[in-house]
Design a protein around this motif. Sequence first.
Motif, PDB file in Angstrom:
ATOM      1  N   GLN A  19       0.821  -1.205   0.000  1.00 55.79           N
ATOM      2  CA  GLN A  19       0.000   0.000   0.000  1.00 55.79           C
ATOM      3  C   GLN A  19       0.859   1.260   0.000  1.00 55.79           C
ATOM      4  OE1 GLN A  19      -3.325   0.227  -0.352  1.00 55.79           O
ATOM      5  NE2 GLN A  19      -3.320  -2.004  -0.619  1.00 55.79           N
ATOM      6  N   GLU A  20       0.412   2.257  -0.740  1.00 55.90           N
ATOM      7  CA  GLU A  20       1.141   3.519  -0.842  1.00 55.90           C
ATOM      8  C   GLU A  20       1.288   4.190   0.513  1.00 55.90           C
ATOM      9  OE1 GLU A  20       1.066   7.319  -3.925  1.00 55.90           O
ATOM     10  OE2 GLU A  20      -0.824   6.409  -3.293  1.00 55.90           O
ATOM     11  N   SER A  21       0.287   4.022   1.384  1.00 56.02           N
ATOM     12  CA  SER A  21       0.331   4.644   2.708  1.00 56.02           C
ATOM     13  C   SER A  21       1.418   4.044   3.600  1.00 56.02           C
ATOM     14  CB  SER A  21      -1.033   4.499   3.396  1.00 56.02           C
ATOM     15  OG  SER A  21      -1.391   3.128   3.508  1.00 56.02           O
ATOM     16  N   ALA A  22       1.893   2.826   3.240  1.00 54.95           N
ATOM     17  CA  ALA A  22       2.921   2.175   4.053  1.00 54.95           C
ATOM     18  C   ALA A  22       4.333   2.521   3.625  1.00 54.95           C
ATOM     19  CB  ALA A  22       2.726   0.659   3.998  1.00 54.95           C
ATOM     20  N   LEU A  23       4.482   3.304   2.545  1.00 53.83           N
ATOM     21  CA  LEU A  23       5.818   3.598   2.028  1.00 53.83           C
ATOM     22  C   LEU A  23       6.694   4.359   3.017  1.00 53.83           C
ATOM     23  CD1 LEU A  23       4.974   4.420  -1.705  1.00 53.83           C
ATOM     24  CD2 LEU A  23       5.651   2.241  -0.672  1.00 53.83           C
ATOM     25  N   PRO A  24       6.166   5.360   3.742  1.00 52.88           N
ATOM     26  CA  PRO A  24       7.039   6.043   4.734  1.00 52.88           C
ATOM     27  C   PRO A  24       7.574   5.094   5.793  1.00 52.88           C
ATOM     28  CG  PRO A  24       5.082   7.356   4.282  1.00 52.88           C
ATOM     29  CD  PRO A  24       4.851   6.026   3.638  1.00 52.88           C
ATOM     30  N   HIS A  25       6.753   4.136   6.242  1.00 55.10           N
ATOM     31  CA  HIS A  25       7.221   3.167   7.241  1.00 55.10           C
ATOM     32  C   HIS A  25       8.277   2.247   6.645  1.00 55.10           C
ATOM     33  CE1 HIS A  25       3.909   4.528   9.755  1.00 55.10           C
ATOM     34  NE2 HIS A  25       3.079   4.307   8.747  1.00 55.10           N
ATOM     35  N   LEU A  26       8.119   1.934   5.355  1.00 51.78           N
ATOM     36  CA  LEU A  26       9.105   1.105   4.682  1.00 51.78           C
ATOM     37  C   LEU A  26      10.468   1.782   4.675  1.00 51.78           C
ATOM     38  CD1 LEU A  26       8.596  -0.854   1.396  1.00 51.78           C
ATOM     39  CD2 LEU A  26      10.504   0.715   1.584  1.00 51.78           C
ATOM     40  N   LEU A  27      10.484   3.070   4.349  1.00 51.02           N
ATOM     41  CA  LEU A  27      11.748   3.814   4.331  1.00 51.02           C
ATOM     42  C   LEU A  27      12.360   3.877   5.719  1.00 51.02           C
ATOM     43  CD1 LEU A  27      10.998   6.767   1.894  1.00 51.02           C
ATOM     44  CD2 LEU A  27      12.124   4.602   1.407  1.00 51.02           C
ATOM     45  N   THR A  28      11.506   4.048   6.724  1.00 55.95           N
ATOM     46  CA  THR A  28      12.018   4.109   8.093  1.00 55.95           C
ATOM     47  C   THR A  28      12.675   2.792   8.491  1.00 55.95           C
ATOM     48  OG1 THR A  28      10.263   5.678   8.673  1.00 55.95           O
ATOM     49  CG2 THR A  28      11.387   4.566  10.481  1.00 55.95           C
ATOM     50  N   SER A  29      12.085   1.663   8.044  1.00 57.54           N
ATOM     51  CA  SER A  29      12.611   0.354   8.427  1.00 57.54           C
ATOM     52  C   SER A  29      13.957   0.058   7.767  1.00 57.54           C
ATOM     53  CB  SER A  29      11.600  -0.738   8.071  1.00 57.54           C
ATOM     54  OG  SER A  29      11.444  -0.840   6.657  1.00 57.54           O
ATOM     55  N   ILE A  30      14.174   0.550   6.549  1.00 62.02           N
ATOM     56  CA  ILE A  30      15.440   0.249   5.865  1.00 62.02           C
ATOM     57  C   ILE A  30      16.499   1.316   6.107  1.00 62.02           C
ATOM     58  CG2 ILE A  30      14.239  -1.045   4.071  1.00 62.02           C
ATOM     59  CD1 ILE A  30      14.804   1.318   2.193  1.00 62.02           C
ATOM     60  N   ALA A  31      16.073   2.525   6.498  1.00 61.00           N
ATOM     61  CA  ALA A  31      17.044   3.623   6.646  1.00 61.00           C
ATOM     62  C   ALA A  31      18.087   3.308   7.708  1.00 61.00           C
ATOM     63  CB  ALA A  31      16.322   4.914   6.989  1.00 61.00           C
ATOM     64  N   GLN A  32      17.675   2.617   8.777  1.00 58.17           N
ATOM     65  CA  GLN A  32      18.630   2.321   9.848  1.00 58.17           C
ATOM     66  C   GLN A  32      19.642   1.261   9.446  1.00 58.17           C
ATOM     67  OE1 GLN A  32      16.258   0.915  13.103  1.00 58.17           O
ATOM     68  NE2 GLN A  32      15.313  -0.730  11.915  1.00 58.17           N
ATOM     69  N   ASN A  33      19.309   0.476   8.391  1.00 58.70           N
ATOM     70  CA  ASN A  33      20.229  -0.557   7.926  1.00 58.70           C
ATOM     71  C   ASN A  33      21.171  -0.065   6.825  1.00 58.70           C
ATOM     72  OD1 ASN A  33      19.235  -2.821   9.532  1.00 58.70           O
ATOM     73  ND2 ASN A  33      17.385  -2.667   8.304  1.00 58.70           N
ATOM     74  N   LEU A  34      20.880   1.107   6.262  1.00 58.04           N
ATOM     75  CA  LEU A  34      21.767   1.677   5.257  1.00 58.04           C
ATOM     76  C   LEU A  34      22.869   2.449   5.961  1.00 58.04           C
ATOM     77  CD1 LEU A  34      19.168   3.048   2.677  1.00 58.04           C
ATOM     78  CD2 LEU A  34      20.403   0.889   2.596  1.00 58.04           C
ATOM     79  N   SER A  35      24.096   2.245   5.539  1.00 56.65           N
ATOM     80  CA  SER A  35      25.199   2.984   6.164  1.00 56.65           C
ATOM     81  C   SER A  35      25.059   4.449   5.839  1.00 56.65           C
ATOM     82  CB  SER A  35      26.543   2.455   5.658  1.00 56.65           C
ATOM     83  OG  SER A  35      26.612   2.545   4.251  1.00 56.65           O
ATOM     84  N   ALA A  36      25.125   5.267   6.851  1.00 53.11           N
ATOM     85  CA  ALA A  36      24.963   6.707   6.664  1.00 53.11           C
ATOM     86  C   ALA A  36      26.187   7.297   5.997  1.00 53.11           C
ATOM     87  CB  ALA A  36      24.708   7.377   8.014  1.00 53.11           C
ATOM     88  N   SER A  37      26.030   8.544   5.566  1.00 54.20           N
ATOM     89  CA  SER A  37      27.140   9.246   4.931  1.00 54.20           C
ATOM     90  C   SER A  37      28.281   9.432   5.925  1.00 54.20           C
ATOM     91  CB  SER A  37      26.658  10.604   4.414  1.00 54.20           C
ATOM     92  OG  SER A  37      27.733  11.334   3.884  1.00 54.20           O
ATOM     93  N   THR A  38      29.486   9.206   5.469  1.00 53.83           N
ATOM     94  CA  THR A  38      30.657   9.325   6.343  1.00 53.83           C
ATOM     95  C   THR A  38      31.121  10.771   6.479  1.00 53.83           C
ATOM     96  OG1 THR A  38      32.083   8.864   4.447  1.00 53.83           O
ATOM     97  CG2 THR A  38      31.444   6.990   5.831  1.00 53.83           C
ATOM     98  N   THR A  39      30.484  11.688   5.789  1.00 51.83           N
ATOM     99  CA  THR A  39      30.843  13.100   5.874  1.00 51.83           C
ATOM    100  C   THR A  39      29.637  13.883   6.375  1.00 51.83           C
ATOM    101  OG1 THR A  39      30.168  13.562   3.587  1.00 51.83           O
ATOM    102  CG2 THR A  39      32.421  12.778   3.934  1.00 51.83           C
TER     103      THR A  39
END
Length: 536
Positions: free
Chosen positions: A274-294
Amino acid sequence: METSSSSPVKPRRKDKDEDKFRIGATVAFIVVIIGIGVPMWWRTTTVYRVNLPSTEILSLSETPIKTAVQVAIYTQQPIRGQLLIAELQSAFSDNEIWSVEFKQLSSTPKTQEAHTPAALEKLLLEENVQSVGDFMFIEWPKLQEELLLTTERSALMRSDTPSNKIAQLLHAKILQTYRINQILSTDERMGAKSEAPQPAYDVIVSVLNPKPRLTHAKWNIAMAVKTYIEPWLAKVSGVSNYTVRSQWKYRVAIEADIKQVRDQSKLGRHYALQESALPHLLTSIAQNLSASTTDKPAINLVVYIPPCHIAPLHIYNSKDQRLTRNNVDAFISPPWGGFIIANPPEHVCLAATSDQQAIAYHVSTTDNMQVMLDQLHKLLDISSELQMEGVKVVDIEQLEPRRWEYEAYLRRTAIRHISTASSTLQSLIKLLDQISYIVIDDEVGAAITNSYADILAAKAALLEHRLADASVLAKRAFVASERGFFDASLLAQLYFPDEQKYAIYIPLFLPIMVPVLSSFNMLRSVLQARRKEKQS
């Protein structure tokens, strides 16, 4: 009698000598305390401030930002060209934002021999040198649409295209007046304003494969980034610099409600996100993506490969309508980045559901990179999504964006940088006027002064038809204003205001000033006594 008459004289001389020493010591004490101590204390506790052009900065808003643009018009009949130019000049005569110069191009034997619109366009662009930000309208009688926007600084127009349609196209697509009004307007009802582009970004391309043992997806993502993303970003690096890196991430599952939907495919089903679940999807994967080193802001471009037990995965809106376009499910979330669902091929999932050995396959580079470039167009706010009746835009067939579209982005960004830098400097000057104990050292003062000078130079460049120079100057002014506003030295003495300064130093100086004041009283008494003695 002689003894009694001579004895009072000696004590009087002794008293006078003591008074001289006492007066000298008192005067010296007063001079040291008041003449040297107080000025030294005042000097050492005074906040250091570089002289700034405060009045000039506060009056920046009084000079509007106006941009000069040259628009050339080619028609087969000179009379029609003169009429169009006269009507367009009238339409832009009182404009507060644009100073448009309309130029008529004359027909030559070579232009009359051109048999295709592409040949005519190429010939006119070669014969008439254009500056950055210029535009050209070329008449072609057999055109189906009223106006056809090319990938260069030009548009083809039909012989019956009226001047008001040309003016509408200039405002909506080429100059993008409505967006400039949003930037310059102080009215909050004009809508949300995006932030000014930063001088540098980290672009992180991530491929997520939650089940690498079951989904043998192969993709040389590093090569794909070098072939598509890096060359494209190099073409748009006039405003910001980009550092690109790629990575694979495994066992990163999305946390979102997924519903099974029956269909007529060989698998007999697909899954709905569902389109309404997309923000939660991003929140769930954002913590697993390595953040910018700068400390540079990051733009995330994510390609998600769903495992076969939830594939194919498609996005649905609130009306249960499938949002798949060109066999691709993707979305963007400015300014975070973009997300692409790269479903495995049907035969791969058929083998997986039949408990067969997992089949290795290659992820399509062309399909995903084209979507990613389109996402970058939108994330960087380069693309023009406004649709106009009777106007068609030629599809992009090269890596770089359309020239007129990118130069409209340059112009808009230059104006945004000028406006943002002016607001930042004015806010800083007002803050400094309100809080007198903020330090302004030489470095901050130079940043503010340089930013002010670059703002004036950028405004002049826009008005003098020098968009490329204006873009560089506006960016430099923006960077300097941000550096001056957020410099850490401005906070150095915020914890020590004037009230605290007096509260600390008065108890220190007050005990010293008591004998000083007593000495003044003693001096007054001695002088009065001498005055009475002289009078007697």
